[in-house]
Design a protein around this motif. Structure first.
Motif, PDB file in Angstrom:
ATOM      1  N   LEU A  78      34.652  -4.220  48.900  1.00  0.00           N
ATOM      2  CA  LEU A  78      34.195  -4.755  47.707  1.00  0.00           C
ATOM      3  C   LEU A  78      33.760  -6.069  47.584  1.00  0.00           C
ATOM      4  N   HIS A  83      23.435  -5.889  44.636  1.00  0.00           N
ATOM      5  CA  HIS A  83      24.060  -4.624  44.733  1.00  0.00           C
ATOM      6  C   HIS A  83      22.789  -3.883  45.024  1.00  0.00           C
ATOM      7  N   THR A 110      22.205  -5.123  52.073  1.00  0.00           N
ATOM      8  CA  THR A 110      23.313  -5.864  51.771  1.00  0.00           C
ATOM      9  C   THR A 110      23.700  -6.803  52.522  1.00  0.00           C
ATOM     10  N   SER A 126      32.391 -11.077  43.894  1.00  0.00           N
ATOM     11  CA  SER A 126      33.387 -10.053  44.156  1.00  0.00           C
ATOM     12  C   SER A 126      34.467 -10.003  43.440  1.00  0.00           C
ATOM     13  N   ARG A 129      35.125  -7.456  40.670  1.00  0.00           N
ATOM     14  CA  ARG A 129      35.086  -6.029  40.985  1.00  0.00           C
ATOM     15  C   ARG A 129      36.698  -5.639  41.229  1.00  0.00           C
ATOM     16  N   CYS A 321      35.153   1.394  47.371  1.00  0.00           N
ATOM     17  CA  CYS A 321      34.192   0.518  46.571  1.00  0.00           C
ATOM     18  C   CYS A 321      33.136  -0.167  47.466  1.00  0.00           C
ATOM     19  N   ASN A 322      32.029   0.301  47.290  1.00  0.00           N
ATOM     20  CA  ASN A 322      30.749  -0.482  48.061  1.00  0.00           C
ATOM     21  C   ASN A 322      29.641  -0.315  47.258  1.00  0.00           C
ATOM     22  N   PRO A 323      28.443  -1.062  47.704  1.00  0.00           N
ATOM     23  CA  PRO A 323      27.184  -1.012  47.036  1.00  0.00           C
ATOM     24  C   PRO A 323      26.162   0.018  47.321  1.00  0.00           C
ATOM     25  N   PRO A 327      29.777   2.546  44.449  1.00  0.00           N
ATOM     26  CA  PRO A 327      30.008   1.867  43.519  1.00  0.00           C
ATOM     27  C   PRO A 327      31.169   1.939  42.386  1.00  0.00           C
TER      28      PRO A 327
END
Ligand code: DI6
Ligand code: FE
Length: 410
Positions: A78, A83, A110, A126, A129, A321-323, A327
């Protein structure tokens, strides 16, 4: 009988303890006492010591509300800059995740945004999130590096991860993911990058106390067995536990590799084979399932749940959770997806974000409601455990406690 005082006694609770043989370890009309950051007593009200109410500095009646251990998100990325909503758009116009990665997008885009962000900027981007995860009940959170891919940026990511824990008052475990993608400047020099990760980055960051575990992306678009083995050997030499992104897009038998190293977990696993299942079962490697990535990539190959069940493999669920591929900002939603998409039962899914997620992090002091465990717990606005997987969205958290103290979720 000990008569030491309690800080807080919660009565009229529906306790999902995840201890014992009852479904969810459920105790209706339960009570739980917190003292010095730990659980001092837990059980049915009828078994409370007679002086219980007098012993407690504070007594609260919950009117039947569900209480669970604080949720544990054992796999996230995260901390990152920017994004990738534009790639979401591209995928909806026909491009595949692999094609975008090959064209210089994906993880590498990213990486650019993360390298460009200062530590404070990265924290500012961050923190919301992490706050969203906390607002949905998460009190222990794993955060990986892997969007810096050079020493200074990886350090910045891991420092931001630590600062998130301090700022929000939750536990953060950091994972070094140097082998996440090949940085563009090492395009024709894979070996040199792997050497840099093993010989310089990992030892330096570990010496600074920034690394709790080591991960790698073992995949056709990631790193090979041999490269993964090199970083695992270094982790082992430093006394750090390993885990692996394995069998997400193809079967490279990464699960057997991480099991061979007595790793904590193998994560993703849609393409996991019978051989992999057996290798994991033999070593007690936790299977971390990531339905957010399955959903976002519109994957159709299901992880082999029946085989994992058959071998008694512990299954954990995380947001990932990652772009790029997940997401997702709700662990409870991940559990619900594990039910609907992977056909886990609500009990399996909830064990996956509590007791089994704790195992996936090698933390045995949380994830259940039992005497001596950390007093990390969530009081919910619902009274039935299955509701946590059943409702899609909504604000179901009434209160979060970490080490016995209420945590602000605003
Ligand atoms: N597997 C994933 O799903 C994420 N990383 C990984 O190794 C994707 C990361 C990204 O696309 O940014
Ligand atoms: Fe991941």
């Amino acid at each position: 009988m000990s008569t030491s005082p309690w800080d807080h006694l919660l009565l009229e609770a529906t306790l999902a303890t995840f201890v014992g043989d009852e479904p969810y370890g459920l105790i209706a009309d339960g009570a739980i006492a917190l003292s010095n950051g730990h659980i001092a007593w837990v059980g049915h009200r009828s078994e409370l010591p007679p002086d219980a109410v007098d012993r407690a500095a504070k007594v609260e009646r919950l009117g039947g509300a569900l209480v669970t251990p604080g949720l544990i998100d054992c796999h996230t990325h995260l901390v990152f800059g920017g994004h990738r909503a534009h790639e979401f758009d591209l995928r909806l116009n026909g491009a595949s995740y692999e094609a975008i990665a090959h064209a210089g997008g994906g993880i590498v885009s990213t990486v650019k945004a993360t390298r460009a962000a200062s530590e404070d900027e990265l924290l500012a981007q961050s923190l919301p999130r992490a706050r969203a995860l906390l607002a949905d009940g998460v009190t222990t959170l794993e955060i990986k590096s892997g969007y810096g891919l050079e020493l200074e940026s990886e350090r910045r990511m891991l420092r931001v991860a630590r600062r998130i824990g301090e700022t929000l008052g939750i536990t953060v475990r950091t994972t070094f993911l140097g082998l996440h993608a090949l940085p563009p400047e090492y395009k024709e020099r894979r070996d040199a990058y792997v050497a840099l990760v093993c010989e310089q980055m990992l030892p330096a960051l570990a010496a600074e106390g920034l690394v709790d575990a080591v991960d790698a992306f073992c995949e056709n678009i990631g790193f090979t067995h041999e490269e993964t083995r090199r970083v695992f050997d270094c982790a082992k030499a430093l006394g750090l536990p390993v885990k692996l992104h394995a069998e997400q897009l193809s079967d490279l038998d990464g699960s057997a590799l991480v099991a061979e190293y007595d790793g904590l977990s193998a994560d993703h696993l849609e393409y996991l084979s019978d051989t992999g299942i057996r290798a994991m079962a033999a070593k007690g490697t936790v299977a971390v399932l990531l339905p957010g990535a399955f959903y976002a990539l519109r994957e159709t190959k299901l992880p082999p749940i029946a085989g994992l069940r058959e071998h008694g493999t512990a299954m954990a669920i995380a947001t990932d959770c990652n772009p790029g591929t997940s997401p997702l900002l709700s662990l409870r939603m991940a559990a619900g997806m594990a039910c609907t998409l992977f056909r886990l039962t609500p009990e399996e899914a909830l064990r996956g974000i509590t007791v089994n997620a704790a195992r996936a992090l090698g933390m045995h002091d949380r994830g259940t409601l039992a005497i001596g465990q950390h007093a990390d717990l969530v009081v919910w606005r619902v009274g039935t455990p299955a509701e946590l997987c059943y409702w899609i969205g909504g604000e179901l958290v009434r209160a979060v406690y970490r080490a016995g103290r209420p945590v602000s979720i605003d």
